[in-house]
Design a protein around this motif. Structure first.
Motif, PDB file in Angstrom:
ATOM      1  N   GLU A 241     -40.568 -45.943  -9.132  1.00 53.96           N
ATOM      2  CA  GLU A 241     -39.695 -45.388  -8.274  1.00 53.96           C
ATOM      3  C   GLU A 241     -40.179 -44.384  -7.269  1.00 53.96           C
ATOM      4  OE1 GLU A 241     -35.369 -43.096  -8.744  1.00 53.96           O
ATOM      5  OE2 GLU A 241     -35.866 -44.292 -10.448  1.00 53.96           O
ATOM      6  N   ASN A 242     -40.918 -43.651  -7.959  1.00 54.58           N
ATOM      7  CA  ASN A 242     -41.771 -42.345  -7.079  1.00 54.58           C
ATOM      8  C   ASN A 242     -43.204 -42.366  -7.769  1.00 54.58           C
ATOM      9  OD1 ASN A 242     -39.647 -41.378  -5.351  1.00 54.58           O
ATOM     10  ND2 ASN A 242     -38.496 -41.195  -6.871  1.00 54.58           N
ATOM     11  N   ASP A 243     -44.066 -42.778  -6.926  1.00 51.72           N
ATOM     12  CA  ASP A 243     -45.503 -42.346  -7.547  1.00 51.72           C
ATOM     13  C   ASP A 243     -45.861 -40.971  -7.704  1.00 51.72           C
ATOM     14  OD1 ASP A 243     -47.781 -43.280  -8.720  1.00 51.72           O
ATOM     15  OD2 ASP A 243     -48.365 -44.397  -7.237  1.00 51.72           O
ATOM     16  N   ASN A 244     -47.150 -40.866  -8.129  1.00 49.24           N
ATOM     17  CA  ASN A 244     -47.641 -39.466  -7.844  1.00 49.24           C
ATOM     18  C   ASN A 244     -46.766 -38.317  -8.362  1.00 49.24           C
ATOM     19  OD1 ASN A 244     -50.011 -40.753  -6.479  1.00 49.24           O
ATOM     20  ND2 ASN A 244     -48.804 -40.715  -4.672  1.00 49.24           N
ATOM     21  N   GLN A 245     -46.387 -38.358  -9.914  1.00 46.11           N
ATOM     22  CA  GLN A 245     -45.775 -37.320 -10.197  1.00 46.11           C
ATOM     23  C   GLN A 245     -46.396 -36.406 -11.097  1.00 46.11           C
ATOM     24  OE1 GLN A 245     -42.234 -36.899  -9.943  1.00 46.11           O
ATOM     25  NE2 GLN A 245     -42.282 -38.647  -8.695  1.00 46.11           N
ATOM     26  N   PHE A 246     -45.833 -34.981 -11.492  1.00 43.28           N
ATOM     27  CA  PHE A 246     -46.177 -34.242 -12.081  1.00 43.28           C
ATOM     28  C   PHE A 246     -45.766 -34.557 -13.494  1.00 43.28           C
ATOM     29  CE2 PHE A 246     -46.035 -31.585  -8.280  1.00 43.28           C
ATOM     30  CZ  PHE A 246     -47.377 -31.133  -8.183  1.00 43.28           C
TER      31      PHE A 246
ATOM     32  N   ARG B 116     -54.780 -39.640 -14.118  1.00 42.28           N
ATOM     33  CA  ARG B 116     -54.169 -38.299 -13.985  1.00 42.28           C
ATOM     34  C   ARG B 116     -55.220 -37.349 -13.402  1.00 42.28           C
ATOM     35  NH1 ARG B 116     -54.119 -36.685 -19.701  1.00 42.28           N
ATOM     36  NH2 ARG B 116     -55.736 -37.682 -19.873  1.00 42.28           N
ATOM     37  N   GLN B 117     -54.817 -36.560 -12.352  1.00 39.58           N
ATOM     38  CA  GLN B 117     -55.705 -35.763 -11.502  1.00 39.58           C
ATOM     39  C   GLN B 117     -54.975 -34.271 -11.573  1.00 39.58           C
ATOM     40  OE1 GLN B 117     -55.173 -37.909  -7.948  1.00 39.58           O
ATOM     41  NE2 GLN B 117     -56.700 -39.186  -8.146  1.00 39.58           N
ATOM     42  N   ARG B 118     -55.977 -33.439 -11.412  1.00 38.89           N
ATOM     43  CA  ARG B 118     -55.349 -32.214 -11.452  1.00 38.89           C
ATOM     44  C   ARG B 118     -54.526 -31.644 -10.116  1.00 38.89           C
ATOM     45  NH1 ARG B 118     -57.778 -29.280 -15.117  1.00 38.89           N
ATOM     46  NH2 ARG B 118     -60.018 -30.031 -15.915  1.00 38.89           N
ATOM     47  N   GLY B 119     -53.602 -30.834 -10.303  1.00 41.37           N
ATOM     48  CA  GLY B 119     -52.950 -30.477  -9.084  1.00 41.37           C
ATOM     49  C   GLY B 119     -53.861 -29.740  -8.087  1.00 41.37           C
ATOM     50  N   THR B 120     -53.521 -29.735  -6.858  1.00 44.01           N
ATOM     51  CA  THR B 120     -54.456 -29.349  -5.790  1.00 44.01           C
ATOM     52  C   THR B 120     -53.959 -27.677  -5.838  1.00 44.01           C
ATOM     53  OG1 THR B 120     -52.688 -30.009  -4.001  1.00 44.01           O
ATOM     54  CG2 THR B 120     -55.091 -31.184  -4.611  1.00 44.01           C
ATOM     55  N   ALA B 121     -52.525 -27.561  -5.836  1.00 41.99           N
ATOM     56  CA  ALA B 121     -52.041 -26.061  -5.857  1.00 41.99           C
ATOM     57  C   ALA B 121     -52.498 -25.299  -7.099  1.00 41.99           C
ATOM     58  CB  ALA B 121     -50.647 -25.944  -5.540  1.00 41.99           C
ATOM     59  N   ASP B 122     -52.256 -26.039  -8.329  1.00 41.42           N
ATOM     60  CA  ASP B 122     -52.400 -25.446  -9.576  1.00 41.42           C
ATOM     61  C   ASP B 122     -53.292 -26.332 -10.429  1.00 41.42           C
ATOM     62  OD1 ASP B 122     -52.302 -24.179 -12.148  1.00 41.42           O
ATOM     63  OD2 ASP B 122     -50.028 -23.992 -12.231  1.00 41.42           O
ATOM     64  N   SER B 123     -54.491 -26.169 -10.816  1.00 41.04           N
ATOM     65  CA  SER B 123     -55.515 -27.070 -11.313  1.00 41.04           C
ATOM     66  C   SER B 123     -54.918 -27.198 -12.997  1.00 41.04           C
ATOM     67  CB  SER B 123     -56.706 -26.583 -11.440  1.00 41.04           C
ATOM     68  OG  SER B 123     -56.975 -25.182 -12.027  1.00 41.04           O
ATOM     69  N   ARG B 124     -53.972 -26.550 -13.145  1.00 45.31           N
ATOM     70  CA  ARG B 124     -53.321 -26.692 -14.887  1.00 45.31           C
ATOM     71  C   ARG B 124     -52.190 -27.686 -14.727  1.00 45.31           C
ATOM     72  NH1 ARG B 124     -51.059 -20.712 -15.838  1.00 45.31           N
ATOM     73  NH2 ARG B 124     -50.632 -21.342 -13.716  1.00 45.31           N
ATOM     74  N   GLN B 125     -51.919 -28.072 -13.583  1.00 36.79           N
ATOM     75  CA  GLN B 125     -50.866 -29.105 -13.505  1.00 36.79           C
ATOM     76  C   GLN B 125     -51.414 -30.499 -13.202  1.00 36.79           C
ATOM     77  OE1 GLN B 125     -48.418 -27.947 -10.181  1.00 36.79           O
ATOM     78  NE2 GLN B 125     -46.757 -27.265 -11.413  1.00 36.79           N
ATOM     79  N   ARG B 126     -51.093 -31.551 -13.739  1.00 39.04           N
ATOM     80  CA  ARG B 126     -51.542 -32.904 -13.783  1.00 39.04           C
ATOM     81  C   ARG B 126     -50.625 -33.684 -12.947  1.00 39.04           C
ATOM     82  NH1 ARG B 126     -56.268 -31.519 -15.149  1.00 39.04           N
ATOM     83  NH2 ARG B 126     -56.983 -31.408 -16.943  1.00 39.04           N
TER      84      ARG B 126
END
Length: 151
Positions: free
Chosen positions: A48-53, A83-93
């Motif tokens: 439905e929506n790719d690239n989700q936290f 799974r990739q690290r978030g750009t704004a917060d590296s703790r988020q995937r």
């Protein structure tokens, strides 16, 4: 014996049994594609929506991170997601579909219809099925608010 303690009088038991039976009914369809029901739910979110936290996935599934993380790890090993690290917060995937994960959508698109046909063929009407969804949504909405307020 208190009537409120009889198993047949428990709404929660009916819901539990229905959920278990539906999940088990899906199993043969998913087995041929090498996924589980929970993996299917994650895939539906991403289709439905790719690239989700990960946080968004856990919220939509009403599950805890410690349940979803191992599930996502298995899906990544299967080549369905990355799974990739978030750009704004590296703790988020951020969870994204791979090509294989995207292609699985086409191969599995008829599964919900197969189960609905099976239920209708065995005595339930389409109208009854359609009536259930909003009632179940209401139960989920009410109980989700209660659980969130307890945290």
């Amino acid at each position: 014996m208190y009537p409120q303690l009889q198993l047949d009088n428990q709404l929660c038991f009916r819901l539990y049994t229905a959920a278990r039976l539906v999940t088990n009914s899906y199993a043969p369809y998913f087995k041929e594609h090498g996924i589980t029901y929970l993996q299917y739910l994650v895939l539906m979110i991403l289709w439905e929506n790719d690239n989700q936290f990960v946080r968004v996935i856990t919220e939509k599934l009403h599950l805890e991170t410690n349940t979803v993380t191992p599930l996502l790890q298995r899906m990544e090993k299967q080549g369905l997601i990355v799974r990739q690290r978030g750009t704004a917060d590296s703790r988020q995937r951020i969870v994204s579909l791979t090509r294989e994960g995207k292609q699985l959508e086409e191969r599995i698109k008829e599964v919900p219809n197969c189960l609905a046909r099976e239920i209708v063929a065995n005595g339930m009407t389409v109208e009854e099925l359609q009536t259930m969804a909003p009632l179940l949504d209401k139960i989920i909405q009410v109980l989700s608010k209660n659980i969130v307020s307890e945290r």
